[in-house]
Scaffold this motif. Structure first.
Motif, short mmCIF file in Angstrom:
data_model
loop_
_atom_site.label_atom_id
_atom_site.label_comp_id
_atom_site.label_asym_id
_atom_site.label_seq_id
_atom_site.Cartn_x
_atom_site.Cartn_y
_atom_site.Cartn_z
N THR A 113 0.83 -1.21 0.00
CA THR A 113 0.00 0.00 0.00
C THR A 113 0.86 1.26 0.00
OG1 THR A 113 -1.78 -1.15 1.20
CG2 THR A 113 -1.78 1.26 1.25
N ILE A 114 1.88 1.28 0.87
CA ILE A 114 2.74 2.46 0.97
C ILE A 114 3.55 2.64 -0.31
CG2 ILE A 114 4.65 3.52 2.23
CD1 ILE A 114 3.65 1.88 4.69
N SER A 115 4.13 1.55 -0.81
CA SER A 115 4.97 1.64 -2.00
C SER A 115 4.16 2.06 -3.22
CB SER A 115 5.64 0.28 -2.26
OG SER A 115 6.45 -0.10 -1.18
N VAL B 269 3.56 5.84 -3.02
CA VAL B 269 4.75 6.62 -3.39
C VAL B 269 4.92 6.61 -4.91
CG1 VAL B 269 7.26 6.74 -3.22
CG2 VAL B 269 5.90 6.26 -1.19
N ARG B 270 4.70 5.46 -5.53
CA ARG B 270 4.82 5.39 -7.00
C ARG B 270 3.75 6.22 -7.69
NH1 ARG B 270 4.94 -0.32 -5.90
NH2 ARG B 270 7.09 -1.04 -5.60
N ASP B 271 2.63 6.45 -7.00
CA ASP B 271 1.54 7.26 -7.55
C ASP B 271 1.74 8.74 -7.24
OD1 ASP B 271 -0.86 7.54 -8.98
OD2 ASP B 271 -2.04 7.56 -7.14
N LYS B 272 2.99 9.12 -6.90
CA LYS B 272 3.36 10.52 -6.66
C LYS B 272 2.69 11.12 -5.43
CE LYS B 272 5.24 10.18 -10.80
NZ LYS B 272 6.68 9.95 -10.96
N LYS B 273 2.33 10.30 -4.46
CA LYS B 273 1.73 10.81 -3.24
C LYS B 273 2.80 11.00 -2.18
CE LYS B 273 -2.81 8.58 -3.83
NZ LYS B 273 -3.77 7.63 -3.22
N ILE C 250 -0.50 9.42 2.16
CA ILE C 250 -0.63 7.96 2.26
C ILE C 250 -1.07 7.57 3.67
CG2 ILE C 250 0.64 5.78 2.16
CD1 ILE C 250 2.46 7.10 0.05
N LEU C 251 -0.59 8.30 4.67
CA LEU C 251 -0.91 7.99 6.06
C LEU C 251 -2.40 8.06 6.34
CD1 LEU C 251 0.34 7.42 8.89
CD2 LEU C 251 0.34 9.90 9.24
N GLN C 252 -3.12 8.90 5.61
CA GLN C 252 -4.57 9.04 5.83
C GLN C 252 -5.32 7.76 5.48
OE1 GLN C 252 -5.22 11.87 7.48
NE2 GLN C 252 -3.00 12.07 7.15
N GLU C 253 -4.70 6.88 4.68
CA GLU C 253 -5.34 5.62 4.30
C GLU C 253 -4.98 4.49 5.26
OE1 GLU C 253 -4.04 4.86 0.35
OE2 GLU C 253 -4.50 6.88 -0.38
N GLY D 55 -3.03 2.75 12.75
CA GLY D 55 -2.09 2.08 13.65
C GLY D 55 -0.63 2.45 13.48
N VAL D 56 -0.30 3.36 12.55
CA VAL D 56 1.08 3.81 12.38
C VAL D 56 1.09 5.33 12.32
CG1 VAL D 56 1.88 1.74 11.18
CG2 VAL D 56 0.90 3.60 9.86
N CYS D 57 2.28 5.91 12.56
CA CYS D 57 2.42 7.36 12.51
C CYS D 57 3.38 7.73 11.38
CB CYS D 57 2.91 7.91 13.84
SG CYS D 57 4.58 7.38 14.29
N LEU D 58 3.45 9.02 11.09
CA LEU D 58 4.29 9.50 9.99
C LEU D 58 5.76 9.20 10.25
CD1 LEU D 58 4.30 11.06 7.31
CD2 LEU D 58 4.58 13.15 8.63
#
Length: 311
Positions: free
Chosen positions: A91-93, A96-100, A105-108, A111-114
């Protein structure tokens, strides 16, 4: 009072375990004697000998190698387990590839922080690396003194009303051009609405005042211009001929005075880096749509399109 200490975090080393093996197996020293030589508690030596025992044919003895392997295995289970899973990595990768940015990305995620996301990138635990992030290298901005342009085309930005400076009203735009190549070629005309950050991008044939003015005349049929803020490029020297609103010109070498527009130009560079020889009207329109539907932290992750529609 005991003359030994065992500060927290001071585990036995492999060298010390080898000494214990020699003193216990060959020299037959007691636990207390070994403890005094190593400046450890006798109970520490007792537990160490118990954990490091190996069974031989007829007897048991202490093995430094076995004890070190046992210690390493236990240490590998210490600490919190990472929350990173293959699905989370994907999801994260993909984001990033989608220029976000990682903040978007964190909004999606839950349970994790920036800070955790940046930590995973720094450690190389994701499929994307640090250089794949947007703007990975930041330089400290230099303090520039304001320089008046040699050829003022109109009103100075110093004369711009405070209402526009504070982004209190809708309809005030920043304008610029983005070159694709150094050669004479198509370029982009970009306009950013100051309050909502709504973006308009138009592909124009060249970087001349005639091309800029033609594009603005067309835009006036669908867009309301209450003011324009531009730099001192020659392509903006005749804006007063086509727009019925004030035009404010920034100081020389002070692009930060049109910060929103400059930041959006950097977003365009994600898709059209310097040296791009060709692009199409359809590709530019796709970039414009993507930017206007990109969540912004300043708007609590609403998009410029949502803000513009409300404006």
């Amino acid at each position: 009072m005991h003359d030994y200490f065992n500060t927290k975090g001071k585990e036995l080393t492999y060298t010390e375990r080898q000494l214990i093996e020699r003193w216990h197996n060959k020299e037959k020293l007691s636990n207390r004697q070994i403890a005094q030589r190593l400046n450890k508690a006798p109970q520490t030596i007792h537990h160490e000998l118990k954990r490091g025992q190996v069974q031989l044919k007829t007897k048991t003895k202490y093995s430094a190698t076995h004890a070190q392997e046992y210690h390493s295995a236990n240490k590998s289970h210490c600490g919190r387990h990472s929350k990173l899973t293959p699905n989370l990595n994907e999801t994260i990768s993909a984001g990033v590839r989608d220029k976000k940015s990682l903040e978007v990305i964190l909004q999606e995620l839950t349970g994790v922080c920036l800070r955790t996301l940046y930590h995973w990138v720094d450690k190389g635990w994701l499929d994307v690396k640090y250089h794949h992030l947007l703007y990975p290298h930041y330089k400290k901005a230099k303090k520039l003194r304001k320089i008046q342009p040699k050829r003022p085309y109109g009103l100075s930005i110093d004369q711009r009303p405070e209402e526009i400076n504070q982004r209190e009203a809708f309809g005030h735009w920043e304008i610029d051009t983005v070159l694709l190549t150094k050669e004479k070629n198509d370029c982009l005309l970009t306009l950013t609405e100051r309050q909502t950050r709504f973006e308009i991008i138009r592909l124009i044939p060249d970087k001349t005042s005639a091309s800029v003015n033609r594009a603005l005349l067309t835009l006036q049929e669908e867009v309301q211009f209450k003011s324009l803020t531009s730099d001192n490029g020659r392509e903006f020297a005749r804006l007063h001929e086509v727009v019925p609103c004030p035009v404010y010109y920034c100081h020389a070498y002070a692009s930060f005075e049109r910060g929103s527009n400059e930041n959006h130009n950097r977003m365009i560079r994600r898709f059209l880096p310097k040296g791009t020889k060709q692009t199409t009207v359809q590709a530019v329109a796709k970039i414009e749509t993507w930017m206007n539907h990109y969540p912004r932290k300043m708007f609590k992750y609403q998009t410029p399109f949502q803000m513009y529609r409300g404006g």
